[in-house]
Design a protein around this motif. Structure first.
Motif, PDB file in Angstrom:
ATOM      1  N   GLN A 276       0.512  -1.830 -15.613  1.00 28.67           N
ATOM      2  CA  GLN A 276       0.721  -3.223 -15.229  1.00 28.67           C
ATOM      3  C   GLN A 276       2.155  -3.431 -14.733  1.00 28.67           C
ATOM      4  OE1 GLN A 276       0.054  -6.052 -18.364  1.00 28.67           O
ATOM      5  NE2 GLN A 276       0.007  -7.783 -16.963  1.00 28.67           N
ATOM      6  N   GLN A 277       3.120  -2.824 -15.366  1.00 25.65           N
ATOM      7  CA  GLN A 277       4.513  -2.945 -14.945  1.00 25.65           C
ATOM      8  C   GLN A 277       4.718  -2.341 -13.552  1.00 25.65           C
ATOM      9  OE1 GLN A 277       6.600  -1.032 -18.163  1.00 25.65           O
ATOM     10  NE2 GLN A 277       6.581  -2.880 -19.451  1.00 25.65           N
TER      11      GLN A 277
ATOM     12  N   ALA B 145       5.744  -4.567 -10.304  1.00 24.35           N
ATOM     13  CA  ALA B 145       6.996  -4.279  -9.603  1.00 24.35           C
ATOM     14  C   ALA B 145       6.771  -4.260  -8.085  1.00 24.35           C
ATOM     15  CB  ALA B 145       7.560  -2.943 -10.080  1.00 24.35           C
ATOM     16  N   VAL B 146       5.674  -3.654  -7.663  1.00 22.00           N
ATOM     17  CA  VAL B 146       5.354  -3.619  -6.220  1.00 22.00           C
ATOM     18  C   VAL B 146       5.028  -5.013  -5.721  1.00 22.00           C
ATOM     19  CG1 VAL B 146       3.799  -2.678  -4.474  1.00 22.00           C
ATOM     20  CG2 VAL B 146       4.607  -1.211  -6.338  1.00 22.00           C
ATOM     21  N   LYS B 147       4.242  -5.770  -6.473  1.00 20.57           N
ATOM     22  CA  LYS B 147       3.887  -7.126  -6.066  1.00 20.57           C
ATOM     23  C   LYS B 147       5.111  -8.031  -5.967  1.00 20.57           C
ATOM     24  CE  LYS B 147      -0.905  -7.133  -7.679  1.00 20.57           C
ATOM     25  NZ  LYS B 147      -1.583  -7.433  -6.426  1.00 20.57           N
TER      26      LYS B 147
ATOM     27  N   ALA C 283       0.832  -1.207   0.000  1.00 17.79           N
ATOM     28  CA  ALA C 283       0.000   0.000   0.000  1.00 17.79           C
ATOM     29  C   ALA C 283       0.867   1.258   0.000  1.00 17.79           C
ATOM     30  CB  ALA C 283      -0.942  -0.008   1.203  1.00 17.79           C
ATOM     31  N   LYS C 284       2.010   1.207   0.675  1.00 22.24           N
ATOM     32  CA  LYS C 284       2.906   2.371   0.716  1.00 22.24           C
ATOM     33  C   LYS C 284       3.571   2.630  -0.629  1.00 22.24           C
ATOM     34  CE  LYS C 284       5.233   0.694   4.113  1.00 22.24           C
ATOM     35  NZ  LYS C 284       6.232   0.394   5.134  1.00 22.24           N
ATOM     36  N   ASP C 285       3.814   1.568  -1.399  1.00 26.63           N
ATOM     37  CA  ASP C 285       4.575   1.705  -2.638  1.00 26.63           C
ATOM     38  C   ASP C 285       3.724   1.841  -3.903  1.00 26.63           C
ATOM     39  OD1 ASP C 285       6.946   1.635  -1.269  1.00 26.63           O
ATOM     40  OD2 ASP C 285       7.756  -0.115  -2.299  1.00 26.63           O
ATOM     41  N   TYR C 286       2.461   1.444  -3.838  1.00 33.22           N
ATOM     42  CA  TYR C 286       1.625   1.596  -5.024  1.00 33.22           C
ATOM     43  C   TYR C 286       1.502   3.075  -5.388  1.00 33.22           C
ATOM     44  CZ  TYR C 286      -0.234  -3.214  -4.995  1.00 33.22           C
ATOM     45  OH  TYR C 286      -0.383  -4.573  -5.069  1.00 33.22           O
ATOM     46  N   PRO C 287       1.463   3.370  -6.681  1.00 32.73           N
ATOM     47  CA  PRO C 287       1.164   4.751  -7.083  1.00 32.73           C
ATOM     48  C   PRO C 287      -0.234   5.134  -6.585  1.00 32.73           C
ATOM     49  CG  PRO C 287       1.913   3.427  -8.969  1.00 32.73           C
ATOM     50  CD  PRO C 287       1.696   2.493  -7.823  1.00 32.73           C
TER      51      PRO C 287
END
Length: 99
Positions: A87-88, A92-94, A62-66
């Motif tokens: 999608q990229q 990347a976060v996942k 949650a902190k890293d998602y745009p």
């Protein structure tokens, strides 16, 4: 850490209690609330802590998602440009914080 009151409320959402100094031995049951045995409260507390720790990846992601606005903008431009940047970014976060 999960508080004693949160653990009690997870067992009985209608419980009315007061807890002094987060001490399992200092619970006051209010307004006729049926007391819950200490071992059940501590077991529920451990269950809640385990669940919280298991879901750490969700909080990290949650902190890293745009932001949602940025994600929508990425999706719009992906549609216009035939790209897959959204999608990229999500992948990347996942990958950084796997389940």
């Amino acid at each position: 850490m999960t508080s004693i009151i949160n653990s009690i409320k997870a067992i009985n959402p209608n419980a009315q209690v007061s807890v002094n100094a987060e001490d399992i031995n200092q619970i006051t049951w209010l307004n006729g609330t049926t007391p819950i045995p200490a071992n059940e409260i501590l077991a529920k507390q451990q269950e809640l802590i385990t669940e919280y720790n298991f879901n750490q990846y969700q909080r990290d992601r949650a902190k890293d998602y745009p932001s949602l606005a940025d994600q929508l903008d990425m999706q719009y431009w992906d549609k216009i440009n035939g790209t897959n940047k959204w999608q990229q970014a999500i992948n990347a976060v996942k990958q950084k914080y796997p389940k």
